[in-house]
Design an enzyme around this catalytic site. Structure first.
Site, short mmCIF file in Angstrom:
data_model
loop_
_atom_site.label_atom_id
_atom_site.label_comp_id
_atom_site.label_asym_id
_atom_site.label_seq_id
_atom_site.Cartn_x
_atom_site.Cartn_y
_atom_site.Cartn_z
N ASP A 1 0.77 -1.26 0.00
CA ASP A 1 0.00 0.00 0.00
C ASP A 1 0.80 1.31 0.00
O ASP A 1 1.77 1.44 0.75
CB ASP A 1 -0.85 0.11 1.26
CG ASP A 1 -1.56 -1.15 1.65
OD1 ASP A 1 -1.48 -2.14 0.91
OD2 ASP A 1 -2.19 -1.14 2.72
N GLU B 1 -10.22 -2.57 4.68
CA GLU B 1 -8.88 -2.03 4.85
C GLU B 1 -8.81 -0.63 4.22
O GLU B 1 -9.60 -0.29 3.34
CB GLU B 1 -7.85 -2.95 4.18
CG GLU B 1 -7.83 -4.34 4.77
CD GLU B 1 -6.74 -5.25 4.22
OE1 GLU B 1 -6.07 -5.90 5.02
OE2 GLU B 1 -6.57 -5.32 2.99
C1 FRU Z 1 -3.79 -3.59 2.91
C2 FRU Z 1 -3.11 -4.02 4.19
C3 FRU Z 1 -3.44 -3.06 5.31
C4 FRU Z 1 -2.29 -3.22 6.24
C5 FRU Z 1 -1.13 -3.46 5.31
C6 FRU Z 1 -0.11 -4.42 5.81
O1 FRU Z 1 -3.18 -4.05 1.76
O2 FRU Z 1 -3.46 -5.35 4.50
O3 FRU Z 1 -4.70 -3.29 5.89
O4 FRU Z 1 -2.10 -2.10 7.05
O5 FRU Z 1 -1.68 -3.94 4.09
O6 FRU Z 1 1.01 -4.47 4.97
#
Ligand code: FRU
Length: 517
Positions: free
Chosen positions: A37, A217
């Site tokens: 992300d 998320e």
């Molecule tokens: C989304 C996610 C988030 C988390 C991160 C962990 O892709 O799963 O919810 O903070 O990636 O790398």
């Protein structure tokens, strides 16, 4: 004789020049290792910052850090050292960054202002069994170095382990910081006067049963202008929905399977987000992108283009992200896009456009107008390239299907086009090259258009292994990765099937590389 020094050569240390197989030339990717992300997007003192979920020791997900890159134009990025690394409170999961211009936090007493990162500490041992909590860190030197706040975490969960991805913004009307947070099957909203003390304000989403596919998320709550209606803005709640590993029924999947993004249009009063049932049809899910590879998108803080927010996504999918066949690095970001709402017969809908600055990389290599395309003829012989922009306007005639074949070699191609009987835009990556790393990868991704148009406009970006398709006013978007056979010339073809179609206009641009500029 002098001492013999034997250098251990690690695959990760081999000189890398951003020209490897599958490396996008105008899409950001880290020099090496794993990325997911985008985080902490902020414009500050003339620089766009992009932090991101990063694991510096391997090309698969591992204990998360925040990687860091800066740019003056959102196109040419410079990778900087890691900004945040795991500490006693845990790994550094996704989050945001804000400019604390009035020093509300009191963290900038000496300098008056600075930037604050708000993120999730994951796998933290502070409260047993509650492994995710929100923490902050601050920087007084344009994001180059960061100090963890000494009393982290600042917000602990009450009763769930999925409690993450704070996307904080300043709410002018109530003079408060607002934090939307992904909490399992809902978005919780917290408020704060100072980024340190947070109070629960409201919750949205648990009751919207029809949307639940995977864990929620990376929410983002943002005001978006409505095209053609000066001053009119709506609050849009963006949401990423995690992969459910195929356990749900097919009709309960995201459009292209795996992880995906949806949005809600409504109002926000500083406490509560309320869905606007007039702007959205009740129980209709509004998807952001109909491809498989657009996830965890969030907007830049502190900057807009004519009131339009800018956002960027991780261009992969949790279903197969770890398996994609790139070498030293894993996954890329999308093109940054501006977003606005368009008034349609069905209500307001999101429209996305690639940012303007991309045009600084492009060079026209083909231009034509009013060309009749008959089935079986190819007017683009000799047009080649792996990094291209194709801008086309078709007048729908009797062809049952028309469009483009891109990244075409003797062995493979990706087909992008329109099926007139079904009124659908599609991207077919079944024969796009290496598709064998996951059974879900070879597929056709499509979107049915909201009305019958006389003209189909396509803006297609092709970049080695990354394709983004924007149809009619940016209302229909398909973003997909493909892994074509490497080391061969790639050509483009325009086609029509069972009949003809008229190309009112077509322009193809070569996109120059944004690396090392
Ligand atoms: C989304 C996610 C988030 C988390 C991160 C962990 O892709 O799963 O919810 O903070 O990636 O790398």
């Amino acid at each position: 004789m002098g001492e013999i020094i034997i250098e251990k050569i690690n695959a990760n240390d081999v000189a890398i020049d951003y020209k490897e197989e599958y490396r996008g030339q105008f899409h950001y990717s880290p020099l090496k290792n794993w990325m997911n992300d985008p985080n902490g997007l902020i414009y500050y003192l003339g620089e766009y910052h992009m932090f991101y979920q990063y694991y510096p020791h391997d090309t698969v997900w591992g204990p998360m850090h925040w990687g860091h890159a800066v740019s003056k134009d959102l196109i040419r990025w410079e990778e900087l050292p890691i900004a945040l690394a795991p500490d006693k409170n845990g790994m550094i999961f996704s989050g945001s960054a804000v400019w604390d211009k009035d020093n509300t936090s009191g963290l900038f007493d000496d300098v008056g202002e600075g930037i604050v990162a708000i993120f999730t500490h994951a796998d933290n041992k502070v409260v047993p069994g509650m492994d995710q909590a929100q923490s902050i860190a601050y920087s007084k030197d344009k994001g180059r170095t960061w100090t963890m706040y000494e009393n982290n975490p600042v917000l602990l969960p009450t009763n769930t382990t999925d409690f993450r991805d704070p996307k904080v913004f300043w709410h002018e009307e109530t003079c408060k910081w607002i934090m939307p947070l992904a909490v399992q099957d809902r978005v919780e909203i917290y408020t704060s006067p100072n980024l340190i003390n947070w109070t629960f304000a409201s919750s949205f989403g648990a009751e919207e049963k029809y949307i639940h596919r995977g864990v929620f998320e990376c929410p983002d709550l943002v005001q978006v202008p409505v095209k053609g209606y000066e001053e009119k803005k709506k609050w849009v709640l963006m949401l990423s929905v995690g992969d459910n590993n195929g356990v749900n029924k097919k009709d309960y999947e995201t459009p292209a399977g795996g992880s995906g993004m949806l949005y809600f249009i409504g109002d926000f009063d500083g406490i509560t987000f309320t869905k606007d049932d007039k702007a959205m049809n009740k129980e209709e899910i509004l998807w952001v992108d109909y491809g498989a590879d657009f996830y965890a998108a969030v907007t830049w803080s502190n900057v807009k283009v004519e009131e339009k927010p800018i956002w960027i996504a991780w261009m992969s999918n949790w279903r197969y992200a770890r398996e994609t066949p790139t070498t030293n690095w894993k996954s890329s970001m999308s093109i940054p896009r501006t977003i606005e709402l368009i008034n349609t017969k069905k209500g307001l809908r999101l429209s996305q456009q690639p940012i303007q600055q991309l045009s600084t990389l492009k060079e026209s290599i083909f231009k034509g107008e009013d060309i009749e395309i008959e089935a079986g003829t190819d007017i683009l012989t000799g047009i080649q390239g792996e990094s291209l922009e194709i801008v086309a306007r078709f007048e729908v005639k009797d062809a049952i299907e028309f469009g483009f074949k891109v990244l075409k070699t003797k062995e493979s191609e990706t087909v992008i086009g329109y099926k007139s009987r079904e009124n659908k835009l599609f991207l077919d990556r079944r024969n796009s090259g290496n598709t064998s790393f996951d059974p879900a990868f070879p597929a056709v991704h499509e979107v049915e258009l909201m009305e019958e148009y006389n003209e189909i406009e396509l803006k297609i970006f092709v970049d080695a292994s990354l394709i983004e398709v924007f149809g009619n006013d940016g209302m229909y978007v398909i973003s997909d990765q493909v892994f074509p056979n490497w080391g061969k010339e790639k050509s483009v073809e325009v086609f029509s099937k069972n009949g003809s179609v008229k190309l009112r206009s077509l322009e193809i641009f070569r996109m120059n590389s944004s690396w090392n500029q």
